[in-house]
Scaffold this motif. Sequence first.
Motif, PDB file in Angstrom:
ATOM      1  N   LYS A 113      27.153  32.692  51.301  1.00  0.00           N
ATOM      2  CA  LYS A 113      28.309  32.641  51.550  1.00  0.00           C
ATOM      3  C   LYS A 113      28.914  33.478  50.670  1.00  0.00           C
ATOM      4  CE  LYS A 113      29.002  28.086  54.164  1.00  0.00           C
ATOM      5  NZ  LYS A 113      29.170  27.331  54.274  1.00  0.00           N
ATOM      6  N   ALA A 114      28.494  33.478  49.329  1.00  0.00           N
ATOM      7  CA  ALA A 114      29.206  34.180  48.544  1.00  0.00           C
ATOM      8  C   ALA A 114      28.852  35.968  48.968  1.00  0.00           C
ATOM      9  CB  ALA A 114      28.015  34.087  46.795  1.00  0.00           C
ATOM     10  N   VAL A 115      27.581  36.422  49.182  1.00  0.00           N
ATOM     11  CA  VAL A 115      27.484  37.764  49.740  1.00  0.00           C
ATOM     12  C   VAL A 115      28.673  38.306  50.414  1.00  0.00           C
ATOM     13  CG1 VAL A 115      26.361  39.734  50.492  1.00  0.00           C
ATOM     14  CG2 VAL A 115      25.106  37.786  48.787  1.00  0.00           C
ATOM     15  N   ASP A 116      28.650  37.303  51.366  1.00  0.00           N
ATOM     16  CA  ASP A 116      29.789  37.908  52.541  1.00  0.00           C
ATOM     17  C   ASP A 116      31.479  37.788  52.121  1.00  0.00           C
ATOM     18  OD1 ASP A 116      27.998  37.832  54.424  1.00  0.00           O
ATOM     19  OD2 ASP A 116      27.692  35.954  55.475  1.00  0.00           O
ATOM     20  N   ALA A 117      31.536  36.670  50.876  1.00  0.00           N
ATOM     21  CA  ALA A 117      32.771  36.707  50.168  1.00  0.00           C
ATOM     22  C   ALA A 117      33.541  37.633  49.676  1.00  0.00           C
ATOM     23  CB  ALA A 117      32.593  35.108  50.010  1.00  0.00           C
ATOM     24  N   LEU A 118      32.432  38.545  48.645  1.00  0.00           N
ATOM     25  CA  LEU A 118      32.415  39.063  48.042  1.00  0.00           C
ATOM     26  C   LEU A 118      32.253  40.171  48.218  1.00  0.00           C
ATOM     27  CD1 LEU A 118      30.945  38.244  44.889  1.00  0.00           C
ATOM     28  CD2 LEU A 118      32.875  37.902  45.271  1.00  0.00           C
ATOM     29  N   GLY A 119      32.167  41.404  49.116  1.00  0.00           N
ATOM     30  CA  GLY A 119      32.054  42.168  50.042  1.00  0.00           C
ATOM     31  C   GLY A 119      31.236  42.827  49.819  1.00  0.00           C
ATOM     32  N   PRO A 120      31.173  44.263  50.176  1.00  0.00           N
ATOM     33  CA  PRO A 120      29.512  44.946  50.278  1.00  0.00           C
ATOM     34  C   PRO A 120      29.024  45.112  48.226  1.00  0.00           C
ATOM     35  CG  PRO A 120      30.725  46.580  50.117  1.00  0.00           C
ATOM     36  CD  PRO A 120      32.126  44.957  50.778  1.00  0.00           C
ATOM     37  N   ASN A 121      26.995  44.978  48.188  1.00  0.00           N
ATOM     38  CA  ASN A 121      26.785  45.574  47.173  1.00  0.00           C
ATOM     39  C   ASN A 121      27.406  44.594  46.023  1.00  0.00           C
ATOM     40  OD1 ASN A 121      25.354  47.579  48.406  1.00  0.00           O
ATOM     41  ND2 ASN A 121      26.873  48.574  48.813  1.00  0.00           N
ATOM     42  N   PRO A 122      27.295  43.515  45.893  1.00  0.00           N
ATOM     43  CA  PRO A 122      27.828  42.218  44.705  1.00  0.00           C
ATOM     44  C   PRO A 122      26.093  41.908  44.154  1.00  0.00           C
ATOM     45  CG  PRO A 122      27.190  41.125  46.767  1.00  0.00           C
ATOM     46  CD  PRO A 122      27.072  42.299  47.405  1.00  0.00           C
ATOM     47  N   GLU A 123      26.303  42.406  42.749  1.00  0.00           N
ATOM     48  CA  GLU A 123      25.092  41.834  42.037  1.00  0.00           C
ATOM     49  C   GLU A 123      24.898  40.591  41.882  1.00  0.00           C
ATOM     50  OE1 GLU A 123      24.816  40.868  36.975  1.00  0.00           O
ATOM     51  OE2 GLU A 123      25.606  42.876  37.645  1.00  0.00           O
ATOM     52  N   ILE A 124      23.305  40.793  42.456  1.00  0.00           N
ATOM     53  CA  ILE A 124      22.541  39.025  42.645  1.00  0.00           C
ATOM     54  C   ILE A 124      21.929  39.094  41.938  1.00  0.00           C
ATOM     55  CG2 ILE A 124      21.600  37.814  44.610  1.00  0.00           C
ATOM     56  CD1 ILE A 124      22.240  39.335  46.878  1.00  0.00           C
ATOM     57  N   THR A 125      22.235  38.172  41.422  1.00  0.00           N
ATOM     58  CA  THR A 125      20.572  37.190  39.417  1.00  0.00           C
ATOM     59  C   THR A 125      19.979  35.875  40.276  1.00  0.00           C
ATOM     60  OG1 THR A 125      21.995  39.054  38.113  1.00  0.00           O
ATOM     61  CG2 THR A 125      20.521  37.289  37.457  1.00  0.00           C
ATOM     62  N   ARG A 126      18.697  36.393  40.115  1.00  0.00           N
ATOM     63  CA  ARG A 126      17.905  34.850  40.621  1.00  0.00           C
ATOM     64  C   ARG A 126      17.616  33.834  39.214  1.00  0.00           C
ATOM     65  NH1 ARG A 126      15.546  30.609  40.877  1.00  0.00           N
ATOM     66  NH2 ARG A 126      14.672  30.039  42.909  1.00  0.00           N
ATOM     67  N   PHE A 127      18.641  33.504  39.153  1.00  0.00           N
ATOM     68  CA  PHE A 127      18.090  31.812  38.149  1.00  0.00           C
ATOM     69  C   PHE A 127      16.240  32.115  38.326  1.00  0.00           C
ATOM     70  CE2 PHE A 127      22.392  31.939  37.548  1.00  0.00           C
ATOM     71  CZ  PHE A 127      22.936  33.131  36.078  1.00  0.00           C
ATOM     72  N   LYS A 128      15.762  31.933  37.635  1.00  0.00           N
ATOM     73  CA  LYS A 128      14.099  31.251  37.498  1.00  0.00           C
ATOM     74  C   LYS A 128      14.265  30.221  36.315  1.00  0.00           C
ATOM     75  CE  LYS A 128      12.052  34.608  39.734  1.00  0.00           C
ATOM     76  NZ  LYS A 128      10.467  35.718  39.578  1.00  0.00           N
ATOM     77  N   GLY A 129      14.120  30.532  35.308  1.00  0.00           N
ATOM     78  CA  GLY A 129      14.578  29.385  33.801  1.00  0.00           C
ATOM     79  C   GLY A 129      16.207  29.069  33.276  1.00  0.00           C
ATOM     80  N   LEU A 130      16.013  28.408  32.904  1.00  0.00           N
ATOM     81  CA  LEU A 130      17.106  27.523  32.310  1.00  0.00           C
ATOM     82  C   LEU A 130      17.712  28.547  30.651  1.00  0.00           C
ATOM     83  CD1 LEU A 130      17.258  23.538  32.122  1.00  0.00           C
ATOM     84  CD2 LEU A 130      17.898  25.546  33.582  1.00  0.00           C
ATOM     85  N   GLY A 131      16.932  28.408  30.223  1.00  0.00           N
ATOM     86  CA  GLY A 131      16.936  29.830  29.304  1.00  0.00           C
ATOM     87  C   GLY A 131      17.071  31.460  28.980  1.00  0.00           C
ATOM     88  N   GLU A 132      17.231  31.518  30.857  1.00  0.00           N
ATOM     89  CA  GLU A 132      18.243  32.704  31.317  1.00  0.00           C
ATOM     90  C   GLU A 132      19.623  32.919  31.319  1.00  0.00           C
ATOM     91  OE1 GLU A 132      16.456  34.113  34.508  1.00  0.00           O
ATOM     92  OE2 GLU A 132      14.108  33.410  33.820  1.00  0.00           O
ATOM     93  N   ILE A 133      20.390  31.240  31.582  1.00  0.00           N
ATOM     94  CA  ILE A 133      21.557  31.088  31.597  1.00  0.00           C
ATOM     95  C   ILE A 133      22.118  31.357  30.002  1.00  0.00           C
ATOM     96  CG2 ILE A 133      23.598  29.711  32.879  1.00  0.00           C
ATOM     97  CD1 ILE A 133      20.864  29.277  34.499  1.00  0.00           C
ATOM     98  N   SER A 134      23.164  32.055  30.132  1.00  0.00           N
ATOM     99  CA  SER A 134      23.674  32.515  28.745  1.00  0.00           C
ATOM    100  C   SER A 134      24.429  30.591  28.230  1.00  0.00           C
ATOM    101  CB  SER A 134      24.662  33.001  28.690  1.00  0.00           C
ATOM    102  OG  SER A 134      25.668  32.845  29.156  1.00  0.00           O
ATOM    103  N   ALA A 135      24.349  30.027  27.094  1.00  0.00           N
ATOM    104  CA  ALA A 135      25.709  28.793  26.544  1.00  0.00           C
ATOM    105  C   ALA A 135      26.777  29.043  27.706  1.00  0.00           C
ATOM    106  CB  ALA A 135      25.638  28.844  25.354  1.00  0.00           C
ATOM    107  N   ASP A 136      27.116  30.081  27.566  1.00  0.00           N
ATOM    108  CA  ASP A 136      28.941  29.949  28.258  1.00  0.00           C
ATOM    109  C   ASP A 136      29.192  29.477  29.611  1.00  0.00           C
ATOM    110  OD1 ASP A 136      30.187  30.947  25.490  1.00  0.00           O
ATOM    111  OD2 ASP A 136      30.134  33.365  25.877  1.00  0.00           O
ATOM    112  N   GLU A 137      27.936  30.468  30.336  1.00  0.00           N
ATOM    113  CA  GLU A 137      27.678  30.103  31.366  1.00  0.00           C
ATOM    114  C   GLU A 137      27.245  28.209  31.570  1.00  0.00           C
ATOM    115  OE1 GLU A 137      25.866  33.585  33.544  1.00  0.00           O
ATOM    116  OE2 GLU A 137      24.876  33.681  32.842  1.00  0.00           O
ATOM    117  N   PHE A 138      26.376  27.852  30.921  1.00  0.00           N
ATOM    118  CA  PHE A 138      26.359  26.949  31.189  1.00  0.00           C
ATOM    119  C   PHE A 138      26.719  25.608  31.326  1.00  0.00           C
ATOM    120  CE2 PHE A 138      22.063  23.943  31.362  1.00  0.00           C
ATOM    121  CZ  PHE A 138      21.645  25.292  31.506  1.00  0.00           C
TER     122      PHE A 138
END
Length: 619
Positions: free
Chosen positions: A539-564
């Motif tokens: 749904k997000a890919v459809d909403a944001l249009g062509p070629n959005p940047e997609i990141t797959r989170f695997k670990g909580l440590g990959e997510i920045s404190a600001d995002e968390f």
Amino acid sequence: MSGIANYTDDDIKTLSPREHIRLRPGMYIGKLGDGTAPDDGIYVLIKEVMDNSVDEFIMGAGKVIEITVEGKAVTIRDYGRGIPLKSLAAAVSEMNTGGKYGSAAFEKTVGLNGVGVKAVNMLSSEFMARSVRDGEAHTVHFAAGIQQDDIWESGVNERTGTLIRFVVDEEVFGEYSYNLEYVETLIKNYTYLNLGLTIKFNGQSYSSKNGLLDLLNENMTEEPLYEPIHLTGKDIEVAITHGTGYGESYFSFVNGQHTTQGGTHQSAFREAIAKTIREFYHKDYDASDIRTSIVAAISVKIFDPEFESQTKIKLSSKQMDKRQEDGPTVRNYIVDFLKEHLDNYLHKHPATADILGKKIVESEKERKAISGVQKKAREIAKKVSLNNKKLRDCRIHLGDKHARAEESMIFITEGNSASGSITKSRDANTQAVFSLRGKPLNCYGLTKKIVYENEEFNLLQAALNIEEDMDNLRYNKIIIATDADVDGMHIRLLLMTFFLQFFPDVIRSGHLYILQTPLFRVRNKKETRYCYSEEERLKAVDALGPNPEITRFKGLGEISADEFKEFIGEKMRLDKVRMTKDDPIHDLLEFYMGKNSMERQGFIIGNLRIEADYVEELI
């Protein structure tokens, strides 16, 4: 002084009751929530209306209540006496207006403060109340607590009673949806406590023939050691049995209200059980040995009960009836009742008494067997607690007399990187973090001795303060926060096994949760969306249009404190860990956590699934 804001008469404001309820709803209904937890505000609002209908039944008027939940609209119809027609609008909209202030028309009921249905009205975008009395009807409509119309009818062909229909206001609550299982549980509890009452929920009828005995049988997640003991008397009903595990589990009620945090009646009940059993066996058993693995329920009826808050989840009354200065206290009434009736039951049922006696002796033997290691572990935990590197505590805890005590929570995380992100982004007032060094021990099939021998388990137990019982639990929510990968899932299962094995009452009392963390971040230059499933990603890919940047989170440590901050704040997504009679807990633990490695391997290989489309898309 230039940096200090001016404080003038213009800053002093007086809010109307309606404005205050909409601005500070938590003071009236506990919390808001989105419907994912059974104590979220949308269920409290249903209960506030249901309480009034049940009170009609208690007073002998109306044996059937009908409730429907369709989308966001809730309709509740009773066949009681009907709200007096001239007072209808005031009864549902004017604070401190009602018929339960010492009136003989209501005794030993739940709704006493003249607040409940008014809060429903003022927190609903649509609210309708209709009262019918002997062919006359009065209907009023409100929007966010403001009256829209006033309709009178005569010669109506309807049964006497009251109908309330409301739609909870999304302007106040945000997005929400009803979990019908939670509503069903609420309804079942009403029927267990009110024999003869039938509640029709979305067309299905619910009633009870055996009261708390039905409740116990419905909620037992294992076979009881003996047939539950069921005792009834004037203004009191109890049901008691034991299982084979650890912990204590209680269901307590006052005037039909589920007091999930107990109170004076539950404390007296626990005390009375230990006291009566000691006297029956003529042995000075330790109370913990008597109550280990107990599953019990108590319901009492009190005139004009006092609760600690409008949500009525903890009883504070001392007297059974405040009108009688020399009347019995709640404690004495319960202790005396069990002293007579539980003692009589055990004398009349020697087989039950024999099973119970053996259970107590087994608990005593286990407790004494681990006393040495227990003492040493406590000393270590006490020393470590002064500088516990695994625990980054918060300032406010569940037992504190603080407005935010209910918000207290602890995240159990894996490793320093994950705990670091949460620690930096958390609210240090109400959010604590406990960091595991890796995968904890698989404790399935082990005795409680391992809780003291294993440093991590011992420190976790000490951090939660649940060694003795649940009364001193330091956090309202215990949240397992692991990576969204195979190892994270394994750690989640190991922790759930720990609680199921040794502290099942943490789960039964609704304190254990799983933190949902986003699997994907989808963004373009203008917008960022976090997605918790493959469906949300598409749904997000459809909403944001062509070629959005997609990141797959695997670990909580990959997510920045600001995002968390976004994932553990107001938009936090939690899954409650629940236990029901239909869950084969023992079988599940035996299969997934037992020593049958080859059987599990065959199951995994036989159920492997490759998402071809997704793999192709990533390539």
